[in-house]
Motif scaffolding. Structure first.
Motif, short mmCIF file in Angstrom:
data_model
loop_
_atom_site.label_atom_id
_atom_site.label_comp_id
_atom_site.label_asym_id
_atom_site.label_seq_id
_atom_site.Cartn_x
_atom_site.Cartn_y
_atom_site.Cartn_z
N HIS A 226 38.03 27.29 53.61
CA HIS A 226 37.98 28.24 54.73
C HIS A 226 36.69 29.04 54.67
O HIS A 226 35.95 29.02 53.69
CB HIS A 226 39.17 29.21 54.66
CG HIS A 226 39.09 30.15 53.48
ND1 HIS A 226 39.43 29.78 52.20
CD2 HIS A 226 38.68 31.45 53.38
CE1 HIS A 226 39.24 30.79 51.38
NE2 HIS A 226 38.78 31.83 52.07
N ARG B 119 36.60 42.45 47.06
CA ARG B 119 35.69 41.82 48.03
C ARG B 119 35.32 42.78 49.14
O ARG B 119 36.17 43.54 49.62
CB ARG B 119 36.36 40.58 48.64
CG ARG B 119 35.39 39.71 49.43
CD ARG B 119 36.12 38.58 50.14
NE ARG B 119 36.63 39.03 51.41
CZ ARG B 119 37.58 38.40 52.11
NH1 ARG B 119 38.14 37.29 51.64
NH2 ARG B 119 37.98 38.88 53.25
N VAL C 151 41.39 40.78 46.19
CA VAL C 151 41.67 39.37 45.89
C VAL C 151 42.24 39.33 44.47
O VAL C 151 41.62 38.82 43.55
CB VAL C 151 40.38 38.53 45.97
CG1 VAL C 151 40.69 37.04 45.82
CG2 VAL C 151 39.64 38.77 47.27
N THR D 27 35.82 29.50 41.88
CA THR D 27 35.59 29.58 43.33
C THR D 27 34.55 28.51 43.71
O THR D 27 33.45 28.49 43.16
CB THR D 27 35.13 30.99 43.73
OG1 THR D 27 35.99 31.95 43.08
CG2 THR D 27 35.23 31.19 45.23
N SER E 2 43.89 30.82 50.12
CA SER E 2 42.46 30.69 49.82
C SER E 2 42.18 29.53 48.84
O SER E 2 41.03 29.29 48.49
CB SER E 2 41.87 32.01 49.31
OG SER E 2 42.54 32.41 48.16
N ARG F 155 44.14 38.67 37.27
CA ARG F 155 42.85 38.35 37.91
C ARG F 155 42.61 39.45 38.94
O ARG F 155 43.39 39.62 39.87
CB ARG F 155 42.90 36.98 38.57
CG ARG F 155 41.56 36.51 39.18
CD ARG F 155 41.66 35.05 39.62
NE ARG F 155 40.37 34.47 39.99
CZ ARG F 155 39.94 34.30 41.26
NH1 ARG F 155 40.69 34.67 42.28
NH2 ARG F 155 38.77 33.74 41.50
N HIS G 212 34.69 27.89 51.41
CA HIS G 212 35.03 28.05 50.00
C HIS G 212 36.52 27.91 49.79
O HIS G 212 37.32 28.00 50.73
CB HIS G 212 34.52 29.39 49.45
CG HIS G 212 35.05 30.60 50.16
ND1 HIS G 212 34.49 31.10 51.32
CD2 HIS G 212 36.09 31.42 49.88
CE1 HIS G 212 35.17 32.16 51.72
NE2 HIS G 212 36.15 32.37 50.87
N ASP H 294 35.61 33.17 55.65
CA ASP H 294 36.34 34.43 55.82
C ASP H 294 36.24 34.97 57.24
O ASP H 294 35.17 34.95 57.86
CB ASP H 294 35.81 35.49 54.83
CG ASP H 294 36.02 35.07 53.39
OD1 ASP H 294 37.00 34.35 53.11
OD2 ASP H 294 35.19 35.46 52.52
C1 OGA Z 1 37.75 35.23 49.02
C2 OGA Z 1 38.52 34.06 48.60
C3 OGA Z 1 38.06 33.42 46.39
C4 OGA Z 1 38.61 33.64 45.03
O1 OGA Z 1 37.56 36.18 48.25
O2 OGA Z 1 37.32 35.26 50.18
O3 OGA Z 1 38.74 33.17 49.36
O4 OGA Z 1 37.88 33.31 44.08
N1 OGA Z 1 38.88 33.98 47.32
O5 OGA Z 1 39.75 34.11 44.89
#
Ligand code: OGA
Ligand code: MN
Length: 290
Positions: free
Chosen positions: A113, A278, A86, A140, A109, A274, A263, A115
């Motif tokens: 949604h 995950r 991510v 988030t 994202s 960034r 989220h 996951d």
């Molecule tokens: C995830 C997402 C969250 C983020 O990692 O599932 O939706 O903070 N991203 O980027």
């Protein structure tokens, strides 16, 4: 190890101290963490400067890590296949432009949604490790979908009760204009139908189950009306009394329950790195209607 659990918001989200992810969890601690997770839906473990291997090992305390089926965009890490990137930095340490296909897909994202809801057995939970965090955004946000279900106005409630929604991985590319999945990726993940109101297999509680970036149809509804209903439900859900907003610190690890939360991340300056890794825990059972 005795853990301490401190709520961060009245609706959901709690901080857990007393866990060190460099080491295996003893069974009593594992149970205490699981119990806190089921109660608070999203748990934050501060100060976990872990390797990907330690991240995967910690994940295995709670289930089987998912291996992302899509390999064409570079979102699945090459080095550790259970890691989903991510990040706006690739594995060779290049900062990626927002127009890069992986970044276009990740931009989805920012919408509500849960996951891997496009799987026949949707994900149980996800663990996200903030390695290089954003200071310009990248917050988030999580919603407690039990509470949303409890408070859902009658008009909306009547439209979802007893109904199923379709979840399609290919919806992502239609939504944000990322490259469509290849024939092989499409064959691996055909669209699936899940109940919109579900019973949690552990807590027994009822929640609304939607995933706006994957939902492309609702049983018995026209396409336009389906999309509008998903938007109306997402708008109702996105109220501050149901929301925990996680402002990241380096080496926070967040663990959330994909069965009873949604989220979405806020935008950030794309010139800022960034880097977030995950893992995703595969679902252990199909979605059961409440
Ligand atoms: C995830 C997402 C969250 C983020 O990692 O599932 O939706 O903070 N991203 O980027
Ligand atoms: Mn997500």
């Amino acid at each position: 190890m005795a853990i301490t659990v401190v709520p961060r918001h009245p609706a959901l989200g709690a901080e857990i101290r007393g866990v060190d992810m460099h080491w295996p969890l003893d069974e009593a601690t594992r149970r205490a963490v699981h119990e806190a997770w089921m109660e608070h839906l999203v748990v934050v473990f501060p100060d976990q400067d872990i390797s990907d291997a330690e991240h995967v090992a910690f994940t295995r305390n709670f289930g089987e890590p998912e291996i992302f089926h899509q390999t064409s965009l570079g979102l699945r890490a090459d080095r550790v296949k259970e890691i989903f990137l991510v990040s706006n930095v690739d594995e060779r340490n290049n900062l990626l432009k927002p127009s890069t296909p992986s970044q276009v897909q990740l931009s989805s994202s920012r919408q509500w949604h849960t996951d891997s809801s496009y799987r026949p057995m949707p994900s149980m939970g996800s663990l996200l490790h903030g390695i290089e965090i954003s200071r310009t955004g990248g917050i988030t946000q999580f919603i407690n979908m039990y509470k949303v279900w409890d408070d859902l106005p009658d008009g909306l409630r009547r439209q979802v009760e007893g109904r199923r929604a379709r979840h399609d991985f290919a919806m992502l590319s239609r939504l944000v204009g990322s490259p469509p999945p290849t024939g092989e990726e499409r064959a691996a993940m055909p669209p699936v139908w899940h109940p919109m109101v579900r019973r949690h297999p552990v807590t027994g509680r009822t929640s609304l189950f939607i995933s706006s970036i994957y939902n492309d149809a609702i049983e018995g509804m026209e396409e336009g009306a389906s999309r509008r209903l998903i938007e109306d439900l997402s708008d109702f859900a996105a109220q501050p009394q149901y929301m925990y907003r996680h402002v990241w610190e380096p080496h926070d690890v967040l663990m959330w329950d994909n069965r009873c939360t949604v989220h979405a991340v806020t935008p950030h300056d794309p010139a800022e790195r960034r880097v977030m890794h995950r893992t995703t825990i595969v679902g252990a059972e199909p979605v059961v209607a409440a």
